[in-house]
Design a protein around this motif. Structure first.
Motif, PDB file in Angstrom:
ATOM      1  N   ASN A 228       0.809  -1.229   0.384  1.00 17.12           N
ATOM      2  CA  ASN A 228      -0.113   0.012  -0.510  1.00 17.12           C
ATOM      3  C   ASN A 228       0.564   0.911   0.333  1.00 17.12           C
TER       4      ASN A 228
ATOM      5  N   GLN B 269       0.202   3.780  -2.139  1.00 18.63           N
ATOM      6  CA  GLN B 269      -0.196   5.588  -1.391  1.00 18.63           C
ATOM      7  C   GLN B 269      -0.025   5.824   0.273  1.00 18.63           C
ATOM      8  N   ALA B 270      -1.078   5.245   1.243  1.00 27.44           N
ATOM      9  CA  ALA B 270      -0.613   5.297   2.543  1.00 27.44           C
ATOM     10  C   ALA B 270       0.518   4.998   3.388  1.00 27.44           C
TER      11      ALA B 270
ATOM     12  N   LYS C 187       2.933   7.060   1.758  1.00 31.38           N
ATOM     13  CA  LYS C 187       3.334   8.445   1.392  1.00 31.38           C
ATOM     14  C   LYS C 187       2.981   8.822   2.674  1.00 31.38           C
ATOM     15  N   SER C 188       0.999   8.971   2.255  1.00 33.22           N
ATOM     16  CA  SER C 188       0.976  10.090   3.506  1.00 33.22           C
ATOM     17  C   SER C 188       1.595   9.879   4.905  1.00 33.22           C
ATOM     18  N   GLU C 189       1.899   8.339   4.718  1.00 29.20           N
ATOM     19  CA  GLU C 189       2.485   8.409   6.859  1.00 29.20           C
ATOM     20  C   GLU C 189       3.252   9.109   6.669  1.00 29.20           C
TER      21      GLU C 189
ATOM     22  N   LYS D  19       4.862  11.489   4.896  1.00 28.32           N
ATOM     23  CA  LYS D  19       5.174  12.980   4.688  1.00 28.32           C
ATOM     24  C   LYS D  19       4.317  13.470   5.856  1.00 28.32           C
ATOM     25  N   SER D  20       3.923  12.412   6.713  1.00 29.27           N
ATOM     26  CA  SER D  20       2.854  13.461   8.590  1.00 29.27           C
ATOM     27  C   SER D  20       3.825  13.046   9.098  1.00 29.27           C
TER      28      SER D  20
ATOM     29  N   ALA E 280       6.715   5.638   9.813  1.00 25.49           N
ATOM     30  CA  ALA E 280       5.485   5.031   9.064  1.00 25.49           C
ATOM     31  C   ALA E 280       5.369   3.740   8.700  1.00 25.49           C
TER      32      ALA E 280
ATOM     33  N   LEU F  82       1.947   1.882  10.512  1.00 26.99           N
ATOM     34  CA  LEU F  82       0.700   0.863   9.846  1.00 26.99           C
ATOM     35  C   LEU F  82       0.802  -0.463   9.445  1.00 26.99           C
TER      36      LEU F  82
END
Length: 285
Positions: free
Chosen positions: A137, A139-140, A142-144, A146-147, A203, A207
């Motif tokens: 995953n 995309q998940a 990348k989002s985590e 970046k945060s 990250a 996840l």
């Protein structure tokens, strides 16, 4: 000694292969495997010592057990390894406490060389496992990721990693050993990108490695990822490594489930590192 070494090596490899299969399937190392290695290792070494009057062979087994007991407990109580991994290290420390007869003499104890191989195999294996999880995953992730990137809050970490990297680069040009140069160069590169690497690891952890499980599925050695509270009172800290008494306490308090941090199955690096140590011996220095 040749026959004894062969028996110890073959028994160790069979046990590690079986433990690897079990660890991958259920993410747990059965205690009986580790305890069996300790008992078998001491028994074989004692028999050899009695028959050939070679008492250092047995004493080295005791020393190997003692040293790996200390190292294993340090790694366990600092939440670096699970309890099963620490006990398995003790089994290896007993079985492989002495250098196999066919390897060249080294200035370093064979157990230290074995431990280095396990750590190297573990690092490569962990990266490969993380890449596999990320690919499931992207995309998940990348989002985590970046945060978690916050340069202002992590200026000290970034500065320290850069300074450490520069020191390693300087040492590369000072040392004469080619092997040591490569190791220092690798450490310099890792240090330079430590902040990003650490953020990526966090990250992946958030996840994939945090999981809520019911109390009856808790096992000794599990790591709590969140404080366990009852009526706003902390019953168990998130720094707690689960023991049998903790499980009994949670059951008595009728706690339904807890959040734990799962690790990756780490027995495969034990097997890989042991194979390379037995094949190559000390190639570092």
């Amino acid at each position: 000694m040749i026959l004894t070494d062969i028996i110890l090596i073959i028994t160790t490899l069979i046990a590690l292969i079986f433990a690897t299969i079990v660890d991958i399937r259920i993410k747990e190392v059965p205690d009986w495997i580790s305890y069996s290695l300790i008992i078998i290792g001491l028994s074989i070494r004692l028999m050899h010592s009695i028959i050939f009057s070679d008492w250092p062979y047995f004493l080295y087994g005791l020393a190997g057990l003692a040293s790996t007991f200390i190292v294993g407990n340090i790694l366990y109580h600092t939440n670096q390894w699970g309890g099963g991994d620490a006990k398995l290290l003790m089994g290896l420390g007993t079985m492989l406490a002495t250098k196999p007869f066919y390897l060249q003499e080294s200035r370093f104890p064979f157990l230290l060389i074995l431990f280095v191989y396990i750590l190297i195999a573990g690092a490569i294996y962990s990266v490969a496992w993380s890449i596999y999880l990320i690919s499931k995953n992207i995309q998940a992730f990348k989002s985590e990721f970046k945060s978690l990137i916050n340069f202002k809050k992590n200026q000290m970490v970034i500065s320290t990693s850069i300074i450490t990297s520069i020191v390693f680069f300087i040492l590369v040009f000072i040392t004469k050993s080619l092997t040591l140069k490569l190791i220092l160069l690798f450490l310099a590169i890792v240090s330079a990108g430590y902040f990003y690497l650490f953020s990526a690891i966090k990250a992946v952890e958030s996840l994939y490695f945090f999981k809520k499980i019911p109390i009856h599925k808790l096992v000794e050695g599990d790591w709590l990822a969140k404080d366990v509270k009852l009526r706003n009172k902390i019953i168990l800290s998130k720094r707690t490594t689960i023991e049998k008494r903790h499980i009994a306490e949670l059951k008595n308090l009728r706690i339904g489930e807890v959040l734990i941090k799962e690790g990756i199955p780490f027995v495969p690096p034990f097997l890989i590192g042991t194979i390379f140590a037995l094949m190559l011996g000390n190639i570092f220095l």
